[in-house]
Scaffold this active site. Structure first.
Site, PDB file in Angstrom:
ATOM      1  N   ARG A   1     -10.634  -8.306  59.502  1.00 35.45           N
ATOM      2  CA  ARG A   1     -10.727  -9.178  60.681  1.00 35.45           C
ATOM      3  C   ARG A   1      -9.306  -9.559  61.072  1.00 35.45           C
ATOM      4  NH1 ARG A   1     -10.431 -14.505  59.919  1.00 35.45           N
ATOM      5  NH2 ARG A   1     -11.628 -14.692  58.000  1.00 35.45           N
TER       6      ARG A   1
ATOM      7  N   HIS B   1     -11.327 -16.473  61.859  1.00 33.48           N
ATOM      8  CA  HIS B   1     -12.777 -16.372  61.605  1.00 33.48           C
ATOM      9  C   HIS B   1     -13.566 -16.645  62.895  1.00 33.48           C
ATOM     10  CE1 HIS B   1     -16.702 -16.926  59.815  1.00 33.48           C
ATOM     11  NE2 HIS B   1     -16.759 -18.126  60.346  1.00 33.48           N
TER      12      HIS B   1
ATOM     13  N   TYR C   1      -4.345 -19.290  55.295  1.00 32.14           N
ATOM     14  CA  TYR C   1      -4.767 -18.571  54.079  1.00 32.14           C
ATOM     15  C   TYR C   1      -4.430 -17.078  54.090  1.00 32.14           C
ATOM     16  CZ  TYR C   1      -8.855 -17.691  57.080  1.00 32.14           C
ATOM     17  OH  TYR C   1      -9.657 -17.334  58.129  1.00 32.14           O
TER      18      TYR C   1
HETATM   19  C1  LIG Z   1     -26.248 -19.980  54.658  1.00 31.56           C
HETATM   20  C2  LIG Z   1     -24.946 -20.332  55.318  1.00 31.56           C
HETATM   21  N1  LIG Z   1     -23.974 -20.948  54.602  1.00 31.56           N
HETATM   22  C3  LIG Z   1     -22.790 -21.248  55.179  1.00 31.56           C
HETATM   23  C4  LIG Z   1     -22.577 -20.950  56.512  1.00 31.56           C
HETATM   24  C5  LIG Z   1     -21.230 -21.285  57.164  1.00 31.56           C
HETATM   25  N2  LIG Z   1     -20.517 -20.009  57.409  1.00 31.56           N
HETATM   26  C6  LIG Z   1     -20.476 -19.464  58.645  1.00 31.56           C
HETATM   27  S1  LIG Z   1     -19.670 -18.022  58.645  1.00 31.56           S
HETATM   28  C7  LIG Z   1     -19.324 -18.114  56.996  1.00 31.56           C
HETATM   29  C8  LIG Z   1     -18.554 -17.016  56.295  1.00 31.56           C
HETATM   30  C9  LIG Z   1     -19.182 -15.692  56.482  1.00 31.56           C
HETATM   31  O1  LIG Z   1     -18.405 -14.679  55.908  1.00 31.56           O
HETATM   32  P1  LIG Z   1     -18.895 -13.191  55.904  1.00 31.56           P
HETATM   33  O2  LIG Z   1     -20.323 -13.116  55.492  1.00 31.56           O
HETATM   34  O3  LIG Z   1     -17.929 -12.416  55.091  1.00 31.56           O
HETATM   35  O4  LIG Z   1     -18.840 -12.747  57.441  1.00 31.56           O
HETATM   36  P2  LIG Z   1     -17.589 -12.726  58.414  1.00 31.56           P
HETATM   37  O5  LIG Z   1     -17.461 -14.088  58.998  1.00 31.56           O
HETATM   38  O6  LIG Z   1     -16.406 -12.339  57.602  1.00 31.56           O
HETATM   39  O7  LIG Z   1     -17.918 -11.723  59.463  1.00 31.56           O
HETATM   40  C10 LIG Z   1     -19.852 -19.280  56.461  1.00 31.56           C
HETATM   41  C11 LIG Z   1     -19.733 -19.662  55.037  1.00 31.56           C
HETATM   42  C12 LIG Z   1     -23.623 -20.332  57.237  1.00 31.56           C
HETATM   43  N3  LIG Z   1     -23.511 -19.996  58.521  1.00 31.56           N
HETATM   44  N4  LIG Z   1     -24.791 -20.007  56.604  1.00 31.56           N
END
Ligand SMILES: Cc1ncc(C[n+]2csc(CCOP(=O)(O)OP(=O)(O)O)c2C)c(N)n1
Length: 372
Positions: free
Chosen positions: A257, A261, A270
Site C-alpha cells: 500500500r 491506510h 510507522y
Molecule cells: C473486526 C474489525 N476490527 C477492527 C477494525 C478496524 N480496522 C479497519 S481496517 C483495519 C486493518 C485492516 O488491515 P488489512 O486486513 O491488512 O487490510 P488493509 O487495510 O491493509 O487493506 C482495522 C483493524 C475493523 N474494521 N473490523
C-alpha cells in the site's frame, strides 16, 4: 517408536512480469491485444480515480477514503478473470474489482460520501457491497459458493481480504468450511504489508500467508501482486478449478500500500521513506506499460489518449455524484434486507414519528452528497 516424517509441504510463488516489465514468455496467459489494453486501461483509471478521491476528501466532498495506490494489479487482474455470473465480496480497498466488473464509478463515490445508494451496484451486477468488518468477507464468499454448489450454478464466489484479515477467526472458519465442503470459492488476500500500522511481521509468525491454506487441505499460492498478468492467471486457473468441482484456492497477492491506510491515517509514523521508495520501483502499472510498449501493443500516443479518457471518465463520475438528487433519510432503513426485520421497521417508525413530533426545522429531509 521412530520419529517419522508423515507429510511434506511447499509453497509456490507465481510471477510472470519482472520489475523491468520483462515477461517469462512461457507463462504468458492467452490474452489478446485488446484484452491486454483493457487491463491497462482499468489499472490507469483506478489510479486516476484514487488520486481524485483523495483530493475530494481533502476538500470535504467525500468522507474517509481508502486508497488502492500500488495495488491496482491485484483487483484489476483478479476481477478480469471472472465472468458476470461470478460473485465478488470485497473488503474496503477493492474499488478496482467494482470498476473492472462494470460497476459505475459514481457508486464508489457515493459509498465514501455516505450515500447508501452507493452500496447498490446496479442491475445485473453480482458484486456484494463493501464490508468493513475485517475478515468478514471470506465467510460471506464461502456461504455464497456453497449455495451455488447446492443450486448447481456454473459460477464461483471470490472473497477479498487484507493481510490483517488472515488473523481473524472468521478467516479460519471460512478456510475450514471451504476445504471440508469443497466450495467453489477463491479467497484472495491482498497482502499489502500493513494492517493500519501493524506490519506484516507483527501480524503473524508464518513465513508466508499462502501456507495458511495447507492446514485446511486446500491449495495456497503466493502471487506477485504487482504483476497484473500473474494476478489474472492465478485467478483464472483457480476459477477453472472451482468450476470443475476441484475445490477452493487461497491466493496471497504480495503487494504494497503506497498511500496511507485511509485519509484518517499518517503512515510516516510507522514506515520509512526508503521502504516506500523500494516498492514504488515495483510499480504495477509502470512495468505493465513497459511490457506493452515493448510488444508494440501500446504507443506513447495511445497512452496519452487513454489517460485523457480516464480523466474525463473520472470527472464525469464526480459530476454525476455531485449533481445527484439527495437520498431520503428513510432510505437508510430500506436497503439492508429483502424483507425488513421487525426491529429495523420499528427503528424506522420511531424515526419518522420523531420527525413528525419535533418538526423538521432541525432535521434535514435528505442527506446530500459530501460532508458539510
Ligand atoms: C473486526 C474489525 N476490527 C477492527 C477494525 C478496524 N480496522 C479497519 S481496517 C483495519 C486493518 C485492516 O488491515 P488489512 O486486513 O491488512 O487490510 P488493509 O487495510 O491493509 O487493506 C482495522 C483493524 C475493523 N474494521 N473490523
Amino acid at each position: 517408536m521412530p520419529l517419522t516424517q508423515i507429510a511434506q509441504f511447499g509453497v509456490n510463488r507465481l510471477s510472470i512480469l519482472d520489475e523491468n516489465g520483462k515477461a517469462d514468455e512461457k507463462l504468458l496467459p492467452p490474452l489478446t491485444p485488446p484484452q491486454l489494453i483493457a487491463l491497462y486501461i482499468h489499472m490507469l483509471q483506478l489510479r486516476i480515480f484514487d488520486d481524485k478521491a483523495l483530493k475530494l476528501q481533502r476538500q470535504g466532498r467525500i468522507g474517509t477514503y481508502a486508497s488502492s495506490l500500488g495495488q491496482e494489479a491485484c483487483t484489476v487482474g483478479s476481477a478480469f478473470a471472472l465472468k458476470n455470473q461470478d460473485w465478488t465480496f470485497p473488503a474496503f480497498r477493492e474499488h478496482g474489482v467494482f470498476f473492472t466488473r462494470g460497476v459505475e464509478m459514481v457508486k464508489t463515490l457515493q459509498y465514501w460520501g455516505g450515500d447508501e445508494r452507493g452500496s447498490d451496484p446496479g442491475e445485473g451486477q453480482n458484486c456484494f457491497p463493501v464490508s468493513i468488518p475485517v475478515g468478514s468477507q471470506p465467510l460471506h464468499a464461502v456461504g455464497c459458493a456453497l449455495g451455488m454448489k447446492y443450486k448447481k450454478r456454473d459460477a464461483v464466489a471470490v472473497g477479498y481480504m487484507g493481510d490483517g484479515g488472515t488473523s481473524e477467526g472468521e478467516f479460519h472458519e471460512a478456510m475450514n468450511a471451504a476445504g471440508v465442503f469443497n466450495a467453489p470459492v477463491i479467497l484472495i488476500c491482498q497482502n499489502n504489508q500493513y494492517a493500519i500500522s501493524v506490519a506484516r511481521k507483527n501480524q503473524t509468525a508464518a513465513q508466508t500467508l499462502a501456507q495458511k491454506a495447507i492446514a485446511y487441505g486446500i491449495e495456497g499460492l503466493q502471487v506477485d501482486g504487482n504483476d497484473v498478468l500473474a494476478c489474472y492467471l492465478a485467478t483464472s486457473i483457480a476459477r477453472e478449478k472451482a468450476i470443475s468441482g476441484k475445490g477452493p484456492t487461497f491466493l496471497e497477492f504480495e503487494t504494497y500500500r503506497i498511500g496511507d491506510h485511509t485519509t484518517a491515517d499518517d503512515s510516516t509514523r510507522y514506515r520509512t521513506k526508503e521502504e516506500i521508495a523500494a516498492w514504488r520501483a515495483k510499480d504495477p502499472i509502470a512495468r505493465f506499460e513497459t511490457f506493452l510498449l515493448a510488444k508494440g501493443i501500446l504507443s506513447p500516443s495511445l497512452i496519452d489518449q487513454i489517460k485523457q479518457e480516464a480523466v474525463a471518465k473520472v470527472e464525469k463520475a464526480v459530476q454525476a455524484y455531485e449533481t445527484m438528487p439527495p437520498q431520503k433519510i428513510e432510505d437508510l432503513f430500506d436497503h439492508m434486507y429483502a424483507i425488513t426485520p421487525k426491529d429495523l421497521a420499528e427503528q424506522k417508525r420511531a424515526y419518522v414519528g420523531f420527525r413528525q413530533t419535533h418538526g423538521k426545522e432541525n432535521q434535514p429531509d435528505t442527506i446530500g452528497p459530501g460532508f458539510p
